[in-house]
Design a protein around this motif. Sequence first.
Motif, PDB file in Angstrom:
ATOM      1  N   UNK A  82       0.879  -1.159   0.117  1.00  0.00           N
ATOM      2  CA  UNK A  82       0.024  -0.036   0.002  1.00  0.00           C
ATOM      3  C   UNK A  82       0.863   1.353  -0.095  1.00  0.00           C
ATOM      4  N   UNK A  83       1.740   1.126   0.899  1.00  0.00           N
ATOM      5  CA  UNK A  83       2.898   2.579   0.866  1.00  0.00           C
ATOM      6  C   UNK A  83       3.351   2.537  -0.523  1.00  0.00           C
ATOM      7  N   UNK A  84       3.707   1.568  -1.159  1.00  0.00           N
ATOM      8  CA  UNK A  84       4.433   1.426  -2.576  1.00  0.00           C
ATOM      9  C   UNK A  84       3.492   2.053  -3.456  1.00  0.00           C
ATOM     10  N   UNK A  85       2.239   1.777  -3.543  1.00  0.00           N
ATOM     11  CA  UNK A  85       1.238   2.297  -4.234  1.00  0.00           C
ATOM     12  C   UNK A  85       0.915   3.756  -4.017  1.00  0.00           C
ATOM     13  N   UNK A  86       1.057   4.079  -2.780  1.00  0.00           N
ATOM     14  CA  UNK A  86       0.756   5.690  -2.618  1.00  0.00           C
ATOM     15  C   UNK A  86       1.683   6.451  -3.270  1.00  0.00           C
ATOM     16  N   UNK A  87       3.033   5.923  -3.171  1.00  0.00           N
ATOM     17  CA  UNK A  87       3.985   6.900  -3.907  1.00  0.00           C
ATOM     18  C   UNK A  87       3.952   6.789  -5.358  1.00  0.00           C
ATOM     19  N   UNK A  88       3.110   5.805  -6.026  1.00  0.00           N
ATOM     20  CA  UNK A  88       2.946   5.832  -7.632  1.00  0.00           C
ATOM     21  C   UNK A  88       1.862   6.674  -7.738  1.00  0.00           C
ATOM     22  N   UNK A  89       0.779   6.939  -6.927  1.00  0.00           N
ATOM     23  CA  UNK A  89      -0.357   7.610  -7.367  1.00  0.00           C
ATOM     24  C   UNK A  89      -0.301   8.863  -7.946  1.00  0.00           C
ATOM     25  N   UNK A  90       0.600   9.625  -7.267  1.00  0.00           N
ATOM     26  CA  UNK A  90       0.878  11.152  -7.952  1.00  0.00           C
ATOM     27  C   UNK A  90       1.476  11.070  -9.286  1.00  0.00           C
ATOM     28  N   UNK A  91       2.404  10.080  -9.311  1.00  0.00           N
ATOM     29  CA  UNK A  91       3.026   9.970 -10.687  1.00  0.00           C
ATOM     30  C   UNK A  91       1.935   9.632 -11.777  1.00  0.00           C
ATOM     31  N   UNK A  92       1.003   8.605 -11.458  1.00  0.00           N
ATOM     32  CA  UNK A  92       0.030   8.188 -12.427  1.00  0.00           C
ATOM     33  C   UNK A  92      -1.071   9.229 -12.602  1.00  0.00           C
ATOM     34  N   UNK A  93      -1.523  10.093 -11.662  1.00  0.00           N
ATOM     35  CA  UNK A  93      -2.539  11.159 -11.722  1.00  0.00           C
ATOM     36  C   UNK A  93      -1.816  12.087 -12.806  1.00  0.00           C
ATOM     37  N   UNK A  94      -0.479  12.525 -12.540  1.00  0.00           N
ATOM     38  CA  UNK A  94       0.531  13.425 -13.213  1.00  0.00           C
ATOM     39  C   UNK A  94       0.454  12.766 -14.960  1.00  0.00           C
ATOM     40  N   UNK A  95       0.500  11.715 -15.007  1.00  0.00           N
ATOM     41  CA  UNK A  95       0.421  11.045 -16.214  1.00  0.00           C
ATOM     42  C   UNK A  95      -0.732  11.105 -17.240  1.00  0.00           C
ATOM     43  N   UNK A  96      -1.778  11.133 -16.348  1.00  0.00           N
ATOM     44  CA  UNK A  96      -2.957  11.161 -16.794  1.00  0.00           C
ATOM     45  C   UNK A  96      -3.186  12.992 -17.293  1.00  0.00           C
ATOM     46  N   UNK A  97      -2.964  13.561 -16.507  1.00  0.00           N
ATOM     47  CA  UNK A  97      -3.108  15.171 -16.540  1.00  0.00           C
ATOM     48  C   UNK A  97      -2.091  15.588 -17.628  1.00  0.00           C
ATOM     49  N   UNK A  98      -1.014  15.105 -17.893  1.00  0.00           N
ATOM     50  CA  UNK A  98      -0.051  15.482 -18.880  1.00  0.00           C
ATOM     51  C   UNK A  98      -0.486  15.297 -20.256  1.00  0.00           C
ATOM     52  N   UNK A  99      -1.421  14.097 -20.479  1.00  0.00           N
ATOM     53  CA  UNK A  99      -2.054  13.670 -21.708  1.00  0.00           C
ATOM     54  C   UNK A  99      -3.002  14.786 -21.943  1.00  0.00           C
ATOM     55  N   UNK A 100      -3.652  15.462 -21.183  1.00  0.00           N
ATOM     56  CA  UNK A 100      -4.452  16.414 -21.675  1.00  0.00           C
ATOM     57  C   UNK A 100      -3.736  18.083 -21.534  1.00  0.00           C
ATOM     58  N   UNK A 101      -2.770  18.210 -20.752  1.00  0.00           N
ATOM     59  CA  UNK A 101      -2.080  19.411 -20.880  1.00  0.00           C
ATOM     60  C   UNK A 101      -1.320  19.487 -22.330  1.00  0.00           C
ATOM     61  N   UNK A 102      -0.626  18.425 -22.643  1.00  0.00           N
ATOM     62  CA  UNK A 102       0.377  18.617 -23.861  1.00  0.00           C
ATOM     63  C   UNK A 102      -0.464  17.936 -24.898  1.00  0.00           C
ATOM     64  N   UNK A 103       0.452  17.010 -25.744  1.00  0.00           N
ATOM     65  CA  UNK A 103       0.341  16.480 -26.746  1.00  0.00           C
ATOM     66  C   UNK A 103      -0.602  15.205 -26.423  1.00  0.00           C
ATOM     67  N   UNK A 104      -1.946  15.038 -26.943  1.00  0.00           N
ATOM     68  CA  UNK A 104      -2.456  13.598 -26.501  1.00  0.00           C
ATOM     69  C   UNK A 104      -1.759  12.577 -27.341  1.00  0.00           C
ATOM     70  N   UNK A 105      -1.520  11.605 -26.266  1.00  0.00           N
ATOM     71  CA  UNK A 105      -0.996  10.099 -26.725  1.00  0.00           C
ATOM     72  C   UNK A 105      -2.022   9.254 -26.279  1.00  0.00           C
ATOM     73  N   UNK A 106      -2.958   8.694 -26.874  1.00  0.00           N
ATOM     74  CA  UNK A 106      -3.930   7.690 -26.571  1.00  0.00           C
ATOM     75  C   UNK A 106      -3.323   6.624 -26.208  1.00  0.00           C
TER      76      UNK A 106
END
Length: 140
Positions: A82-106
């Motif tokens: 659970x701690x390892x996953x908590x460390x991954x969540x901001x990265x993954x949420x950022x990965x989703x956001x980056x797709x909408x802010x920059x060039x969309x890579x489906x």
Amino acid sequence: MNNVKNLNKWANAHTYLSVDLLRIALGVFLFIKGISFITNIQYLVELISPIDKIGGGMFLIHYIAPAHMIGGIMIVFGLLTRWAIIAQLPILIGAVIVNFMGEMHSENLIIALLTLGLCSFFLFYGSGKNSADYYFKLEK
């Protein structure tokens, strides 16, 4: 704390080998992704360029790859999952956001959403019976 104990009891009572294999596959995927970011740092810089204007770009570069590698290993072994996953969540949420802010890579968006969904599942499910967490609890 009682909620986590109740979740662990439920998960250990309903554990299946396929769920453990899915957890291991998620950990291996994150580890490989971390290795690919380290070997191709320019790709990582290009990925985070849309949010680099906000600041902290160098911090992100030095956080993403090691968090994926260390977190991936911990998820594979089921150690503090659970701690390892908590460390991954901001990265993954950022990965989703980056797709909408920059060039969309489906393809990147689908992978990020799938990984975010799996991490959310294992955040609640835990590491299961076939894990280091379960083994160390038996030793106490």
